[in-house]
Design a protein around this motif. Structure first.
Motif, mmCIF file in Angstrom:
data_model
loop_
_atom_site.group_PDB
_atom_site.id
_atom_site.type_symbol
_atom_site.label_atom_id
_atom_site.label_comp_id
_atom_site.label_asym_id
_atom_site.label_seq_id
_atom_site.Cartn_x
_atom_site.Cartn_y
_atom_site.Cartn_z
ATOM 1 N N SER A 33 33.051 37.277 36.703
ATOM 2 C CA SER A 33 34.071 37.225 35.642
ATOM 3 C C SER A 33 33.731 38.166 34.489
ATOM 4 N N LEU A 34 32.492 38.635 34.416
ATOM 5 C CA LEU A 34 32.067 39.539 33.344
ATOM 6 C C LEU A 34 32.119 41.000 33.767
ATOM 7 N N LEU A 35 32.350 41.228 35.061
ATOM 8 C CA LEU A 35 32.316 42.589 35.606
ATOM 9 C C LEU A 35 33.518 43.391 35.120
ATOM 10 N N ILE A 36 33.269 44.576 34.554
ATOM 11 C CA ILE A 36 34.361 45.420 34.056
ATOM 12 C C ILE A 36 34.385 46.780 34.748
ATOM 13 N N GLY A 37 33.387 47.094 35.560
ATOM 14 C CA GLY A 37 33.382 48.383 36.233
ATOM 15 C C GLY A 37 31.996 48.711 36.758
ATOM 16 N N GLU A 38 31.766 49.980 36.988
ATOM 17 C CA GLU A 38 30.469 50.414 37.480
ATOM 18 C C GLU A 38 30.185 51.824 36.990
ATOM 19 N N LEU A 39 28.967 52.254 37.189
ATOM 20 C CA LEU A 39 28.597 53.601 36.772
ATOM 21 C C LEU A 39 29.319 54.640 37.624
ATOM 22 N N SER A 40 29.674 55.744 37.016
ATOM 23 C CA SER A 40 30.304 56.831 37.753
ATOM 24 C C SER A 40 29.358 57.331 38.837
ATOM 25 N N PRO A 41 29.898 57.771 39.970
ATOM 26 C CA PRO A 41 29.038 58.212 41.082
ATOM 27 C C PRO A 41 28.052 59.293 40.697
ATOM 28 N N GLU A 42 28.408 60.152 39.746
ATOM 29 C CA GLU A 42 27.489 61.229 39.371
ATOM 30 C C GLU A 42 26.378 60.771 38.430
ATOM 31 N N GLN A 43 26.493 59.520 37.935
ATOM 32 C CA GLN A 43 25.473 58.989 37.024
ATOM 33 C C GLN A 43 24.242 58.522 37.807
ATOM 34 N N PRO A 44 23.031 58.768 37.280
ATOM 35 C CA PRO A 44 21.828 58.260 37.959
ATOM 36 C C PRO A 44 21.780 56.745 37.922
ATOM 37 N N SER A 45 21.006 56.152 38.827
ATOM 38 C CA SER A 45 20.926 54.685 38.885
ATOM 39 C C SER A 45 20.253 54.110 37.653
ATOM 40 N N SER A 46 19.375 54.884 37.033
ATOM 41 C CA SER A 46 18.720 54.453 35.802
ATOM 42 C C SER A 46 19.065 55.442 34.697
ATOM 43 N N GLU A 47 18.898 55.006 33.470
ATOM 44 C CA GLU A 47 19.213 55.879 32.343
ATOM 45 C C GLU A 47 18.421 57.176 32.442
ATOM 46 N N PRO A 48 19.034 58.295 32.061
ATOM 47 C CA PRO A 48 18.394 59.604 32.239
ATOM 48 C C PRO A 48 17.033 59.739 31.579
ATOM 49 N N THR A 49 16.784 58.932 30.549
ATOM 50 C CA THR A 49 15.504 59.037 29.836
ATOM 51 C C THR A 49 14.367 58.335 30.573
ATOM 52 N N LYS A 50 14.652 57.631 31.639
ATOM 53 C CA LYS A 50 13.642 56.811 32.305
ATOM 54 C C LYS A 50 13.084 57.494 33.550
ATOM 55 N N ASN A 51 11.924 57.016 33.981
ATOM 56 C CA ASN A 51 11.239 57.535 35.160
ATOM 57 C C ASN A 51 11.865 56.910 36.405
ATOM 58 N N GLU A 52 12.824 57.598 36.982
ATOM 59 C CA GLU A 52 13.579 57.016 38.091
ATOM 60 C C GLU A 52 12.708 56.808 39.324
ATOM 61 N N GLU A 53 11.724 57.688 39.549
ATOM 62 C CA GLU A 53 10.848 57.535 40.707
ATOM 63 C C GLU A 53 9.973 56.289 40.570
ATOM 64 N N LEU A 54 9.473 56.040 39.361
ATOM 65 C CA LEU A 54 8.671 54.836 39.128
ATOM 66 C C LEU A 54 9.514 53.587 39.333
ATOM 67 N N ILE A 55 10.724 53.606 38.818
ATOM 68 C CA ILE A 55 11.622 52.457 38.982
ATOM 69 C C ILE A 55 11.906 52.204 40.460
ATOM 70 N N LYS A 56 12.180 53.261 41.193
ATOM 71 C CA LYS A 56 12.469 53.130 42.626
ATOM 72 C C LYS A 56 11.276 52.542 43.362
ATOM 73 N N ASP A 57 10.060 53.053 43.073
ATOM 74 C CA ASP A 57 8.865 52.562 43.763
ATOM 75 C C ASP A 57 8.567 51.112 43.394
ATOM 76 N N PHE A 58 8.825 50.739 42.133
ATOM 77 C CA PHE A 58 8.583 49.346 41.744
ATOM 78 C C PHE A 58 9.546 48.407 42.469
ATOM 79 N N ARG A 59 10.794 48.805 42.592
ATOM 80 C CA ARG A 59 11.760 47.940 43.274
ATOM 81 C C ARG A 59 11.422 47.805 44.756
ATOM 82 N N GLU A 60 10.891 48.845 45.337
ATOM 83 C CA GLU A 60 10.411 48.750 46.714
ATOM 84 C C GLU A 60 9.205 47.814 46.786
#
Length: 445
Positions: free
Chosen positions: A88-115
């Motif tokens: 009921s709180l969902l209003i949309g999603e990130l645009s396909p061209e947007q990275p899964s994490s904020e651009p300022t963050k270490n996306e590789e570290l985030i990916k490895d941690f989630r794995e």
């Protein structure tokens, strides 16, 4: 009137999702505007929901305008059920061209941690051993009984009195670590059983409210050592200048609420010995009455009724009060040194919206494993693993620690572990250092 085939067909059309950028999400972070957050690339409007959030309005608001995916994973036991309520709180999603994490963050570290999180779950490290927690509770209850029997059998002279006080302080400290387990939902697979035992341990065995602990502690985990978001460092700047960055800011702003260059000395007077008997003892009652937490008040009352009925007939009023504040004093020293050794010497700053792993590792450090250290600290010597996986049963911390160390080594993130005495000493050293930084900035500007 015949139905319109085109209109009937339109009813089956699924509306196109709304797409947002990270910049648009970040704009919705303040108190005076809408508040959004992102979980698994989906954008949620939490503006109205924050008041109904079971974990409290503040902890979820701390992630407004940010990616809350890893925090969501860390704090919710039945994630699929929670996601249904979130629709009921969902209003949309990130645009396909947007990275899964904020651009300022270490996306590789985030990916490895989630794995790593997935690996940890599959390995069974999130599953508790109920016998461990049963025996832990049993040893607390046995110490509680032994404390009373010491006075009953050996009288109320100063030696049995002191032994009783030490045993009761151990009961309070160990019950504090155990209620922490139940509060983090790390003992049972259902929230209701965790909540029930949490009320019993923190309410009946310690005389404190579960709602107060939840309100304070989950904010600490969400944003550890982040000024204005972590309640555990709210003593800055009223009593202490904490961390290198905040201390210099205070000095430049010419603020002097206390003589911070001497804080490593007055810490021994208003820190460890005073927190429980002089602050928490009255504040917890203010909290439950002010917020009308009557269930918590009922559980707390059973603690005070029990301890008065068992000890006052042996000691009288004055002796009972002396015993009560003696074990509260001992418990306070125990609690403060253990809880602050992992955080006060670490990085303290404003919220810089860093990734989950970096945020937790910058704010925490470990103390070497040993049987005594594990027992004395309630396994919070594994503070890094506890902060990365707050719902993990504590008996599994040592199993996941090598995996966390490998993750840190791969990404060049520091993994700190030290001896117990070094950890205690570092509290004082860090207070001395930040106090001097404050003084230098105060005099130079």
């Amino acid at each position: 009137m015949a139905p319109d085939p085109e209109a009937a067909g339109n009813r089956d059309v699924v509306p196109a999702p709304r797409y947002f950028t990270w910049d648009e999400v970040a704009e919705r972070s303040g108190r005076e505007k809408e508040r959004w957050l992102v979980i698994d690339r989906k954008v949620y409007n939490i503006t109205e929901f924050v008041r109904r959030h079971p974990g409290g309005s503040r902890v979820i608001s701390h992630y407004a305008g940010q990616d809350a995916t890893d925090a969501f994973m860390a704090f919710h036991l039945n994630k699929n059920l929670v996601r249904k309520y979130m629709n009921s709180l969902l209003i949309g999603e990130l645009s396909p061209e947007q990275p899964s994490s904020e651009p300022t963050k270490n996306e590789e570290l985030i990916k490895d941690f989630r794995e790593l999180y997935t690996t940890v779950e599959r390995a069974g490290f999130m599953k508790p051993k109920h016998i461990f927690f049963f025996l832990y509770l049993l040893h607390i209850l046995l110490m509680d009984v032994a404390a009373w029997l010491t006075l009953y059998w050996f009288g109320t002279s100063w030696v049995p009195f002191l032994i009783c006080a030490v045993l009761l302080s151990a009961v309070q400290a160990q019950a504090g670590w155990l209620q922490h387990d139940f509060g983090h939902l790390s003992v049972f697979s259902t929230t209701s059983w965790n909540h029930l035992l949490h009320h019993f341990v923190i309410g009946h065995l310690k005389g404190a409210p579960a709602s107060w602990w939840n309100h304070m502690h989950f904010q600490h985990h969400a944003k550890p050592n982040c000024y204005r978001k972590d309640p555990d460092i709210n003593m800055h700047p009223l009593l202490f200048a904490l961390g290198k960055i905040l201390s210099v800011e205070l000095g430049k702003e010419k603020k002097k609420y206390m003589p911070y260059n001497h804080q490593h000395k007055y810490f021994f007077l208003i820190g460890p010995p005073a927190l429980m008997p002089l602050y928490f003892q009255w504040y917890i009652f203010y909290f439950v009455v002010q917020r009308k937490k009557w269930v918590d008040l009922a559980w707390m009352s059973t603690f005070y009724i029990r301890i008065i009925l068992t000890y006052m007939p042996l000691l009288g009023l004055k002796g009972f009060l002396a015993l009560f504040f003696t074990f509260r004093f001992l418990e306070s020293n125990w609690f403060v040194w253990v809880t602050q050794m992992n955080h006060i010497p670490m990085h303290i700053d404003h919220d810089r919206n860093q990734d989950w792993v970096t945020t937790q590792l910058q704010a925490t450090c470990n103390v070497h494993q040993s049987f005594f250290n594990d027992w004395f600290s309630g396994h919070l010597n594994f503070q890094i693993e506890h902060h990365l996986f707050p719902m993990m049963p504590r008996h599994n911390y040592h199993k996941v620690a090598p995996l966390v160390q490998s993750l840190c080594a791969k990404h060049g993130v520091e993994y700190k572990s030290k001896s117990l005495l070094s950890a205690f000493a570092d509290i004082v050293y860090s207070l001395k250092e930040s106090g001097q930084l404050w003084l230098d900035a105060y005099l130079d500007h």
